[in-house]
Design a protein around this motif. Structure first.
Motif, short mmCIF file in Angstrom:
data_model
loop_
_atom_site.label_atom_id
_atom_site.label_comp_id
_atom_site.label_asym_id
_atom_site.label_seq_id
_atom_site.Cartn_x
_atom_site.Cartn_y
_atom_site.Cartn_z
N GLU A 1 0.83 -1.08 0.05
CA GLU A 1 -0.08 0.01 0.06
C GLU A 1 0.85 1.16 -0.04
O GLU A 1 0.47 2.35 -0.64
CB GLU A 1 -1.01 0.15 1.33
CG GLU A 1 -2.04 -1.00 1.14
CD GLU A 1 -2.84 -1.19 2.36
OE1 GLU A 1 -2.52 -0.84 3.42
OE2 GLU A 1 -4.06 -1.64 2.01
N ARG B 1 -14.13 2.34 -9.41
CA ARG B 1 -13.59 3.20 -8.31
C ARG B 1 -13.02 4.58 -8.73
O ARG B 1 -12.04 5.21 -8.46
CB ARG B 1 -12.39 2.52 -7.59
CG ARG B 1 -12.61 1.33 -6.73
CD ARG B 1 -12.88 1.66 -5.21
NE ARG B 1 -13.01 0.25 -4.74
CZ ARG B 1 -12.46 -0.10 -3.81
NH1 ARG B 1 -11.19 0.48 -3.33
NH2 ARG B 1 -12.98 -1.13 -3.27
N LYS C 1 -8.06 -1.23 -7.30
CA LYS C 1 -8.39 -0.26 -6.50
C LYS C 1 -8.02 1.19 -6.92
O LYS C 1 -8.68 2.05 -7.00
CB LYS C 1 -7.70 -0.35 -5.01
CG LYS C 1 -8.01 0.73 -4.28
CD LYS C 1 -7.25 0.61 -2.97
CE LYS C 1 -7.46 1.78 -1.66
NZ LYS C 1 -6.81 1.57 -0.30
N HIS C 2 -6.82 1.02 -7.43
CA HIS C 2 -6.44 2.65 -8.03
C HIS C 2 -6.51 2.51 -9.76
O HIS C 2 -6.53 3.76 -9.99
CB HIS C 2 -4.72 2.57 -7.67
CG HIS C 2 -4.52 2.71 -6.39
ND1 HIS C 2 -4.98 3.67 -5.62
CD2 HIS C 2 -3.89 1.82 -5.64
CE1 HIS C 2 -4.87 3.25 -4.35
NE2 HIS C 2 -4.13 2.42 -4.08
#
Length: 173
Positions: free
Chosen positions: A25, A79, A73-74
């Motif tokens: 992360e 998202r 996620k990124h």
């Protein structure tokens, strides 16, 4: 004029333990801080050390999971990302067994199965993140012959088997 001035900084080096979610992360966050976006994730970290099979599993499996999920996620459109590509590097042993390295072989089978499942149209259609896998063969080096095998099978002389079969195995179609 140096390359960074001419072309801009296109890459950074971040020491990361891929078996630790917090490290991964932090790596992604630092990359986003530096470049503002992520377009591609390449999960290529891996080890081959049957004696330390817990670390082998943590590195070869958890690292791929963390990198892939952080990529979704990124980069994922679900998202508010723009989509992207995740490349998971397995090994030729992901589609063939290699008796000298059963745990390593299992982790590479995992990479392929995981990539096929999470790379299905369902995920791509909803996220815009494409999953690719590559399966390179063994590279003949001095190091490959010094890889420890499982201690539980020392009496089977797997090191001798491994040393004699690497080149033959790598050459198979």
């Amino acid at each position: 004029m140096d390359a960074a001035k001419k072309f801009g900084q296109k890459a950074i080096y971040l020491k990361t333990d891929v078996s630790k979610k917090s490290d991964m992360e932090a790596c992604f966050n630092e990359t986003l801080k530096k470049f503002g976006t992520i377009d591609i994730v390449i999960n290529n970290a891996g080890i081959l050390d049957e004696e330390r099979y817990e670390l082998l599993i943590d590195t070869n499996i958890k690292g791929v999971i963390y990198g892939t999920l952080l990529g979704f996620k990124h980069m994922g459109k679900h998202r508010k990302g723009k989509g992207g590509i995740v490349v998971n590097v397995a090994s030729i042993v992901g589609v063939r067994q290699f008796a000298g390295f059963p745990v390593y072989t299992g982790t590479k089978h995992f990479v392929i199965g995981f990539s096929r499942a999470i790379g299905s149209p369902f995920y791509y259609d909803n996220t815009g993140v494409k999953i690719l896998s590559i399966l390179p063969g063994f590279t003949e080096t001095v190091l490959i012959h010094k890889v420890p095998t499982l201690k539980e099978f020392e009496e089977l002389k797997l090191n001798e088997y491994t040393n004699n079969k690497i080149a033959t195995f790598a050459a198979q179609p």
